[in-house]
Design a protein around this motif. Structure first.
Motif, PDB file in Angstrom:
ATOM      1  N   HIS A  11       8.455 -11.015   0.827  1.00 59.50           N
ATOM      2  CA  HIS A  11       8.728 -10.239   2.077  1.00 59.50           C
ATOM      3  C   HIS A  11       7.764  -9.027   1.708  1.00 59.50           C
ATOM      4  O   HIS A  11       7.455  -8.294   1.799  1.00 59.50           O
ATOM      5  N   LEU A  12       8.300  -8.019   0.230  1.00 61.25           N
ATOM      6  CA  LEU A  12       7.344  -6.998   0.107  1.00 61.25           C
ATOM      7  C   LEU A  12       5.939  -7.164  -0.702  1.00 61.25           C
ATOM      8  O   LEU A  12       5.694  -6.319   0.145  1.00 61.25           O
ATOM      9  N   GLY A  13       6.126  -8.071  -0.717  1.00 62.38           N
ATOM     10  CA  GLY A  13       4.556  -8.673  -0.963  1.00 62.38           C
ATOM     11  C   GLY A  13       3.797  -8.348   0.141  1.00 62.38           C
ATOM     12  O   GLY A  13       2.115  -8.400  -0.080  1.00 62.38           O
ATOM     13  N   LYS A  14       3.870  -9.912   1.059  1.00 62.70           N
ATOM     14  CA  LYS A  14       3.442  -9.091   1.796  1.00 62.70           C
ATOM     15  C   LYS A  14       2.804  -8.223   2.733  1.00 62.70           C
ATOM     16  O   LYS A  14       1.784  -7.834   3.474  1.00 62.70           O
ATOM     17  N   ILE A  15       3.936  -6.826   2.677  1.00 67.48           N
ATOM     18  CA  ILE A  15       3.446  -5.682   2.901  1.00 67.48           C
ATOM     19  C   ILE A  15       2.371  -5.155   2.291  1.00 67.48           C
ATOM     20  O   ILE A  15       1.686  -4.598   3.126  1.00 67.48           O
ATOM     21  N   HIS A  16       2.761  -5.802   0.820  1.00 63.83           N
ATOM     22  CA  HIS A  16       1.855  -4.364   0.056  1.00 63.83           C
ATOM     23  C   HIS A  16       0.257  -5.370   0.405  1.00 63.83           C
ATOM     24  O   HIS A  16      -0.942  -4.750   0.462  1.00 63.83           O
ATOM     25  N   LEU A  17       0.367  -7.076   0.563  1.00 66.59           N
ATOM     26  CA  LEU A  17      -0.524  -7.401   0.412  1.00 66.59           C
ATOM     27  C   LEU A  17      -1.585  -6.838   2.342  1.00 66.59           C
ATOM     28  O   LEU A  17      -2.788  -6.637   2.593  1.00 66.59           O
ATOM     29  N   HIS A 111      -4.949   2.236 -22.901  1.00 70.15           N
ATOM     30  CA  HIS A 111      -6.195   3.266 -22.056  1.00 70.15           C
ATOM     31  C   HIS A 111      -5.652   2.766 -20.598  1.00 70.15           C
ATOM     32  O   HIS A 111      -7.044   3.020 -20.012  1.00 70.15           O
ATOM     33  N   VAL A 112      -4.550   2.490 -20.019  1.00 70.50           N
ATOM     34  CA  VAL A 112      -5.037   2.425 -18.575  1.00 70.50           C
ATOM     35  C   VAL A 112      -3.451   2.974 -17.811  1.00 70.50           C
ATOM     36  O   VAL A 112      -3.098   3.773 -18.655  1.00 70.50           O
ATOM     37  N   LEU A 113      -4.066   3.245 -16.671  1.00 66.56           N
ATOM     38  CA  LEU A 113      -2.369   3.600 -16.028  1.00 66.56           C
ATOM     39  C   LEU A 113      -1.746   3.019 -15.386  1.00 66.56           C
ATOM     40  O   LEU A 113      -1.721   1.513 -14.654  1.00 66.56           O
ATOM     41  N   GLY A 114      -0.317   3.517 -15.486  1.00 69.16           N
ATOM     42  CA  GLY A 114       0.227   2.499 -14.389  1.00 69.16           C
ATOM     43  C   GLY A 114       1.391   3.157 -13.444  1.00 69.16           C
ATOM     44  O   GLY A 114       1.642   4.689 -13.629  1.00 69.16           O
ATOM     45  N   GLN A 115       1.881   3.152 -12.559  1.00 64.46           N
ATOM     46  CA  GLN A 115       3.240   3.576 -11.570  1.00 64.46           C
ATOM     47  C   GLN A 115       3.460   2.619 -10.983  1.00 64.46           C
ATOM     48  O   GLN A 115       3.416   1.575 -11.363  1.00 64.46           O
ATOM     49  N   VAL A 116       4.808   3.238 -10.818  1.00 64.30           N
ATOM     50  CA  VAL A 116       6.169   2.240 -10.862  1.00 64.30           C
ATOM     51  C   VAL A 116       6.903   2.682  -9.213  1.00 64.30           C
ATOM     52  O   VAL A 116       6.679   4.122  -8.071  1.00 64.30           O
ATOM     53  N   GLY A 117       6.541   1.625  -8.304  1.00 65.25           N
ATOM     54  CA  GLY A 117       7.220   1.843  -6.718  1.00 65.25           C
ATOM     55  C   GLY A 117       8.170   2.161  -6.171  1.00 65.25           C
ATOM     56  O   GLY A 117       8.889   1.691  -5.501  1.00 65.25           O
ATOM     57  N   HIS A 118       8.850   4.146  -6.304  1.00 63.67           N
ATOM     58  CA  HIS A 118       9.819   4.616  -6.869  1.00 63.67           C
ATOM     59  C   HIS A 118       9.441   5.456  -5.214  1.00 63.67           C
ATOM     60  O   HIS A 118       9.302   6.310  -4.879  1.00 63.67           O
ATOM     61  N   ASP A 283       1.075   5.161   1.008  1.00 67.13           N
ATOM     62  CA  ASP A 283       1.421   6.325   0.744  1.00 67.13           C
ATOM     63  C   ASP A 283       1.367   6.270  -1.060  1.00 67.13           C
ATOM     64  O   ASP A 283       0.397   7.216  -1.451  1.00 67.13           O
ATOM     65  N   GLU A 284       2.241   5.783  -2.032  1.00 66.18           N
ATOM     66  CA  GLU A 284       2.075   5.280  -2.887  1.00 66.18           C
ATOM     67  C   GLU A 284       1.046   4.778  -3.512  1.00 66.18           C
ATOM     68  O   GLU A 284       0.452   5.082  -4.475  1.00 66.18           O
ATOM     69  N   ASN A 293      -9.163   6.721 -10.103  1.00 71.66           N
ATOM     70  CA  ASN A 293     -10.154   7.040 -10.300  1.00 71.66           C
ATOM     71  C   ASN A 293     -10.616   8.857 -10.428  1.00 71.66           C
ATOM     72  O   ASN A 293     -11.620   8.874 -10.725  1.00 71.66           O
ATOM     73  N   ASN A 294      -9.318   9.282  -9.870  1.00 72.84           N
ATOM     74  CA  ASN A 294      -9.866  10.930 -11.261  1.00 72.84           C
ATOM     75  C   ASN A 294      -9.310  10.863 -12.094  1.00 72.84           C
ATOM     76  O   ASN A 294      -9.177  12.086 -12.621  1.00 72.84           O
ATOM     77  N   ASN A 295      -8.648   9.960 -12.507  1.00 71.88           N
ATOM     78  CA  ASN A 295      -8.091   9.943 -13.861  1.00 71.88           C
ATOM     79  C   ASN A 295      -6.876  10.936 -14.336  1.00 71.88           C
ATOM     80  O   ASN A 295      -7.356  11.870 -15.395  1.00 71.88           O
ATOM     81  N   THR A 296      -5.946  11.493 -13.553  1.00 70.02           N
ATOM     82  CA  THR A 296      -4.777  11.755 -12.825  1.00 70.02           C
ATOM     83  C   THR A 296      -3.758  11.247 -12.988  1.00 70.02           C
ATOM     84  O   THR A 296      -3.567   9.415 -13.012  1.00 70.02           O
ATOM     85  N   THR A 297      -2.262  12.246 -13.553  1.00 72.94           N
ATOM     86  CA  THR A 297      -1.631  11.215 -13.294  1.00 72.94           C
ATOM     87  C   THR A 297      -1.012  10.929 -12.362  1.00 72.94           C
ATOM     88  O   THR A 297      -0.910  11.798 -11.477  1.00 72.94           O
ATOM     89  N   PRO A 298      -0.341   9.891 -12.160  1.00 66.27           N
ATOM     90  CA  PRO A 298       0.326   8.844 -11.303  1.00 66.27           C
ATOM     91  C   PRO A 298       1.534   9.901 -10.896  1.00 66.27           C
ATOM     92  O   PRO A 298       2.737  10.316 -11.144  1.00 66.27           O
ATOM     93  N   VAL A 299       2.061  10.135  -9.015  1.00 71.35           N
ATOM     94  CA  VAL A 299       2.971  11.035  -8.666  1.00 71.35           C
ATOM     95  C   VAL A 299       4.171  10.108  -9.436  1.00 71.35           C
ATOM     96  O   VAL A 299       5.213  10.922 -10.080  1.00 71.35           O
TER      97      VAL A 299
END
Length: 319
Positions: A11-17, A111-118, A283-284, A293-299
């Motif tokens: 369900h959520l995967g389809k929304i992300h796609l 050296h990779v970035l990660g963001q959590v879907g809150h 937005d997330e 792209n800017n090598n900044t901290t994810p939200v």
């Protein structure tokens, strides 16, 4: 444009796609889902390219969007990170705090970035009120949902309450001191209703209630701080701020004035912050692209997701 692939086409995967396909920051390469039935449905409905394995997908992209069941988050993230891919991981970040800590260590190591879907961090009502929330000392949240078989593989704390835990941790700048909680299983094998009291070292207290067997949906949080009360309705996407200020010399005839036992008077002011409607999931994902792209901290960092899970686990352990 960042080459992105999605793991999980439920369900959520389809929304992300769909949203990644629309985005100007990403090039959607394709998806992988272990269910042949799911895969065929998505191909027939949207025409997205499917991969035969997780490894094949990871080899073709720079960013991996993990929208699989929580139990597999760690294995998916580990594979992606070890191949040098940035990872977006749906909440909760992992099944256990140990797994979450391991993801954090791996991301740092490779050296990779990660963001959590809150996603509630991107709710327009919260965004409208966020800057007005300043050192709250009492917080009350109600997150009630009608029963849905999706999500019952985990306790209601990890399914629903963790949203509010993350929001609270983002505004209370203090360490958790004590957690008291109770939870009851009604339909599922894991608790369907839970209440938690979280006490912070700075004296702030948060009282959280979550239920996935309610007759109506509700997602409300109230923040109480010195001279102000802030209400955020995450479901209706509305925010209200009630402030108390000194009474002017010549108050308006319709002014609402309160007086305490010592004769001190305060005037009440009502304010409804302008809520700018948005697509919070889009937005997330977009802010994550910006961070890469800017090598900044994810939200919402991997550390944020780990802390939310740690406190959620403290709640579960208190049952």
């Amino acid at each position: 444009m960042l080459k992105v692939g999605v793991l999980g086409a439920g369900h959520l995967g389809k929304i992300h796609l769909r949203l990644l396909q629309q985005s100007e920051n990403y090039e959607l390469v394709g998806f992988y889902d272990p269910s042949q039935e799911n895969t065929e449905k998505v191909i027939a409905e949207f025409g997205y390219k499917s991969f035969n394995s997780i490894d094949d997908l990871i080899d073709a992209v720079e960013v991996v969007d993990i929208v699989t069941p929580t139990l597999s988050h760690f294995d998916c993230a580990k594979k992606a990170i070890k191949k040098g891919c940035h990872v977006f991981i749906e909440k909760p970040i992992a099944k256990t705090v140990i797994e979450a800590e391991a993801i954090k260590t791996l991301a740092s190591q490779y050296h990779v970035l990660g963001q959590v879907g809150h996603v509630e961090r991107f709710n327009p009502a919260f965004l409208a009120a966020k800057d007005m929330i300043n050192n709250p000392m009492f917080i009350e949240t109600h997150r009630l949902a009608e029963f849905n078989p999706r999500g019952t593989d985990v306790p209601v704390v990890l399914d629903l309450m963790i949203h509010d835990i993350d929001i609270i941790l983002s505004v209370v700048k203090s360490k958790v001191k004590n957690v008291y909680a109770s939870g009851i299983s009604v339909i599922s094998e894991t608790p369907d209703i839970a209440n938690a009291r979280i006490e912070f070292e700075n004296g702030c207290v948060a009282n959280l209630t979550a239920s996935r067997i309610s007759m109506k949906n509700m997602r409300k949080t109230r923040f109480f701080q010195k001279d102000a009360y802030i209400s955020v309705d995450f479901l209706e996407k509305k925010a209200e701020v009630v402030r108390m200020k000194e009474v002017p010399e010549t108050p308006d005839e319709y002014a609402m004035i309160l007086q305490n036992g010592e004769g001190v008077q305060k005037q009440i002011y009502f304010d409804n912050p302008i809520v700018t409607q948005n697509n919070a999931i889009l937005d997330e994902l977009e802010t994550f692209a910006d961070a890469i792209n800017n090598n900044t901290t994810p939200v919402v960092t991997i550390s944020n997701g780990t802390e939310a899970l740690r406190v959620a686990q403290m709640v579960i352990d208190s049952f």
